[in-house]
Write an enzyme that holds these catalytic residues in place. Structure first.
Site, PDB file in Angstrom:
ATOM      1  N   ASP A 252     -33.500   9.124  -3.767  1.00  0.00           N
ATOM      2  CA  ASP A 252     -32.439   8.156  -4.066  1.00  0.00           C
ATOM      3  C   ASP A 252     -31.385   8.101  -2.958  1.00  0.00           C
ATOM      4  O   ASP A 252     -30.296   7.566  -3.160  1.00  0.00           O
ATOM      5  CB  ASP A 252     -31.779   8.478  -5.407  1.00  0.00           C
ATOM      6  CG  ASP A 252     -31.090   9.841  -5.401  1.00  0.00           C
ATOM      7  OD1 ASP A 252     -31.231  10.574  -4.390  1.00  0.00           O
ATOM      8  OD2 ASP A 252     -30.401  10.166  -6.389  1.00  0.00           O
ATOM      9  N   GLN A 253     -31.726   8.683  -1.785  1.00  0.00           N
ATOM     10  CA  GLN A 253     -30.868   8.697  -0.585  1.00  0.00           C
ATOM     11  C   GLN A 253     -29.670   9.639  -0.691  1.00  0.00           C
ATOM     12  O   GLN A 253     -28.768   9.601   0.146  1.00  0.00           O
ATOM     13  CB  GLN A 253     -30.390   7.282  -0.229  1.00  0.00           C
ATOM     14  CG  GLN A 253     -31.508   6.315   0.100  1.00  0.00           C
ATOM     15  CD  GLN A 253     -32.446   6.852   1.189  1.00  0.00           C
ATOM     16  OE1 GLN A 253     -32.006   7.103   2.305  1.00  0.00           O
ATOM     17  NE2 GLN A 253     -33.717   7.022   0.869  1.00  0.00           N
ATOM     18  N   GLU A 254     -29.656  10.489  -1.717  1.00  0.00           N
ATOM     19  CA  GLU A 254     -28.629  11.525  -1.805  1.00  0.00           C
ATOM     20  C   GLU A 254     -28.850  12.533  -0.680  1.00  0.00           C
ATOM     21  O   GLU A 254     -29.981  12.939  -0.403  1.00  0.00           O
ATOM     22  CB  GLU A 254     -28.746  12.203  -3.166  1.00  0.00           C
ATOM     23  CG  GLU A 254     -27.649  13.187  -3.485  1.00  0.00           C
ATOM     24  CD  GLU A 254     -27.802  13.759  -4.884  1.00  0.00           C
ATOM     25  OE1 GLU A 254     -27.922  14.993  -5.003  1.00  0.00           O
ATOM     26  OE2 GLU A 254     -27.820  12.960  -5.847  1.00  0.00           O
TER      27      GLU A 254
ATOM     28  N   ARG B   1     -10.880   0.937  12.966  1.00  0.00           N
ATOM     29  CA  ARG B   1     -10.307  -0.414  13.056  1.00  0.00           C
ATOM     30  C   ARG B   1      -9.490  -0.776  11.821  1.00  0.00           C
ATOM     31  O   ARG B   1      -8.745  -1.749  11.835  1.00  0.00           O
ATOM     32  CB  ARG B   1     -11.424  -1.437  13.291  1.00  0.00           C
ATOM     33  CG  ARG B   1     -11.974  -1.400  14.709  1.00  0.00           C
ATOM     34  CD  ARG B   1     -13.159  -2.335  14.886  1.00  0.00           C
ATOM     35  NE  ARG B   1     -14.392  -1.748  14.374  1.00  0.00           N
ATOM     36  CZ  ARG B   1     -15.592  -2.309  14.486  1.00  0.00           C
ATOM     37  NH1 ARG B   1     -15.706  -3.471  15.103  1.00  0.00           N
ATOM     38  NH2 ARG B   1     -16.668  -1.717  14.001  1.00  0.00           N
ATOM     39  N   GLN B   2      -9.637   0.032  10.766  1.00  0.00           N
ATOM     40  CA  GLN B   2      -8.834  -0.203   9.553  1.00  0.00           C
ATOM     41  C   GLN B   2      -7.667   0.788   9.541  1.00  0.00           C
ATOM     42  O   GLN B   2      -7.566   1.654   8.683  1.00  0.00           O
ATOM     43  CB  GLN B   2      -9.706  -0.037   8.314  1.00  0.00           C
ATOM     44  CG  GLN B   2     -10.860  -1.036   8.242  1.00  0.00           C
ATOM     45  CD  GLN B   2     -11.643  -0.901   6.959  1.00  0.00           C
ATOM     46  OE1 GLN B   2     -11.090  -0.910   5.859  1.00  0.00           O
ATOM     47  NE2 GLN B   2     -12.958  -0.779   7.083  1.00  0.00           N
TER      48      GLN B   2
ATOM     49  N   ASP C 121      -7.407  -8.277  25.730  1.00  0.00           N
ATOM     50  CA  ASP C 121      -6.372  -8.779  24.819  1.00  0.00           C
ATOM     51  C   ASP C 121      -5.084  -8.016  25.097  1.00  0.00           C
ATOM     52  O   ASP C 121      -5.075  -7.007  25.803  1.00  0.00           O
ATOM     53  CB  ASP C 121      -6.782  -8.643  23.349  1.00  0.00           C
ATOM     54  CG  ASP C 121      -7.235  -7.240  22.988  1.00  0.00           C
ATOM     55  OD1 ASP C 121      -6.563  -6.278  23.400  1.00  0.00           O
ATOM     56  OD2 ASP C 121      -8.260  -7.107  22.302  1.00  0.00           O
TER      57      ASP C 121
ATOM     58  N   LYS D 146      -6.109 -14.210  24.096  1.00  0.00           N
ATOM     59  CA  LYS D 146      -6.970 -14.990  23.204  1.00  0.00           C
ATOM     60  C   LYS D 146      -6.197 -15.420  21.968  1.00  0.00           C
ATOM     61  O   LYS D 146      -5.351 -14.690  21.454  1.00  0.00           O
ATOM     62  CB  LYS D 146      -8.212 -14.194  22.817  1.00  0.00           C
ATOM     63  CG  LYS D 146      -7.949 -12.919  22.031  1.00  0.00           C
ATOM     64  CD  LYS D 146      -9.212 -12.110  21.845  1.00  0.00           C
ATOM     65  CE  LYS D 146      -8.933 -10.800  21.113  1.00  0.00           C
ATOM     66  NZ  LYS D 146     -10.052  -9.876  21.138  1.00  0.00           N
TER      67      LYS D 146
ATOM     68  N   ASP E 140     -12.344  -1.806  27.490  1.00  0.00           N
ATOM     69  CA  ASP E 140     -11.973  -1.818  26.071  1.00  0.00           C
ATOM     70  C   ASP E 140     -12.601  -0.598  25.411  1.00  0.00           C
ATOM     71  O   ASP E 140     -13.422   0.102  26.019  1.00  0.00           O
ATOM     72  CB  ASP E 140     -12.449  -3.109  25.405  1.00  0.00           C
ATOM     73  CG  ASP E 140     -11.591  -3.516  24.210  1.00  0.00           C
ATOM     74  OD1 ASP E 140     -10.704  -2.717  23.812  1.00  0.00           O
ATOM     75  OD2 ASP E 140     -11.798  -4.614  23.660  1.00  0.00           O
TER      76      ASP E 140
ATOM     77  N   GLY F 249     -19.194 -11.119  21.208  1.00  0.00           N
ATOM     78  CA  GLY F 249     -18.821 -12.526  21.339  1.00  0.00           C
ATOM     79  C   GLY F 249     -17.569 -12.709  22.188  1.00  0.00           C
ATOM     80  O   GLY F 249     -17.545 -13.505  23.134  1.00  0.00           O
TER      81      GLY F 249
END
EC number: 2.7.6.1
Length: 339
Positions: free
Chosen positions: A46-48, A105-106, A181, A204, A230, A237
């Protein structure tokens, strides 16, 4: 109490080639074989996730090598469960070596009712029993403050400076460093200072998230060999569009130096078909076969820097000394020739 004689490395499944390379480099430094601790990190049907450490680690100084790259959630859980296994096995100290720190990034609330996931992950890491974190090029420097444990944040800029001095020797006067940026100016300025190059910015503007409406070059790039720097390249993109903008502004060549090559979705295809002559990434994230096969993507090693940083942490010496050119050149001896 047992005498701690050597640091011990253990690796999850996220980037085993990098972990093995760190062990080899440490073997060279120590003059004795430094291997990865024998363990299994597996999944039930079950991917545990299940972890079993086969060697005695009681009283040992343990370093878990595990970037939290794609699949980020699986690799993060592997890290936490490995830390718990070592803590319950009476390891003296547990350091997480996280070359790429996912969820970085959060790092702030961009709108109402959104999480600060980087802080949550920092809490999970500390709660699992990890006492120190060693990472590279955090997306935002303030993430170090999210942790209530020591964080050593290495920088790829010194390695990139060596690489640029090697590959652009004889035409360094043509080189100009570009920030893609406004937010990345500090990182680009640091690299520009190291190689003695001027700096320009690509500004940008977005109509909506994920779409770049307009790009403007701040600075004169006419006749210059532009190097975009960066920390993360995801779908590529914005990076490819920035390269096109620079060429339209008069640049002769565009190269990119990115610390973490996430390179998800159509990224590799975009880079192969872009005007960029080369994209240089580190091995903080294990490259896919498509990345390895791309003719204009090159990978620089971070194992020498990480191996020395681990040894410095273990023996209580300076980690920030690795940011100095004079310290780094001997570590990368034989890999680069500079002016």
């Amino acid at each position: 109490m047992p005498t701690v004689t050597e640091p011990k490395l253990i690796a999850g499944n996220a980037n085993k080639p990098l972990a093995s390379a760190m062990a080899r480099r440490m073997s060279m430094h120590r003059g004795m074989n430094v291997g990865l601790v024998d363990a299994r990190v597996e999944r039930f049907n079950d991917q545990e996730i299940f972890v079993e450490v086969y060697e005695n680690v009681r009283g040992e100084d343990m370093f878990i090598i595990q970037p939290t790259s794609n699949p980020a959630n699986d690799n993060l859980m592997e890290l936490l469960i490995m830390a718990d296994a070592l803590r319950r096995s009476s390891a003296a100290r547990i350091t997480a070596v996280i070359p790429y720190f996912g969820y970085a990034r959060q790092d702030r609330r961009t709108k109402a009712r959104t999480p600060i996931s980087a802080k949550l992950v920092a809490n999970l890491v500390a709660e699992a029993g990890i006492e120190r974190v060693l990472t590279m090029d955090l997306h935002a420097a303030q993430i170090q403050g999210f942790f209530d444990i020591p964080v050593d944040n290495l920088y790829a800029a010194p390695i990139f400076a060596l690489d640029i001095a090697h590959h652009f020797r004889g035409r360094r006067d043509e080189v100009m460093v570009i920030s893609p940026d406004v937010g990345g100016v500090a990182r680009a300025r640091e690299l520009a200072k190291r190689i003695g190059a001027p700096l320009a910015i690509v500004d940008k503007r977005r109509e909506k998230p994920g779409e770049v409406a307009e790009m403007t070059v701040i600075g004169d790039v006419t006749g210059k060999t532009c190097i975009i720097v960066d920390d993360i390249c995801d779908t590529a993109g914005t990076l490819c569009k920035a390269a096109e903008t620079l060429m339209e502004a008069g640049a002769t060549e565009v190269h990119s130096y990115i610390t973490h090559g996430v390179l998800s979705g159509p990224a590799v295809g975009r880079i192969e078909n872009s005007v960029m002559k080369s994209l240089v990434i580190t091995d903080s994230i294990e490259p896919t076969e498509a990345v390895k096969a791309a003719p204009n993507i090159r990978i620089v090693p971070t194992a020498p820097m990480f191996a020395q940083a681990i040894l410095n942490i273990w023996n209580g010496t300076s980690v920030s000394s690795l940011f100095e050119h004079e310290t780094l050149v001997p570590i990368y001896e034989g890999m680069y020739v500079t002016d």
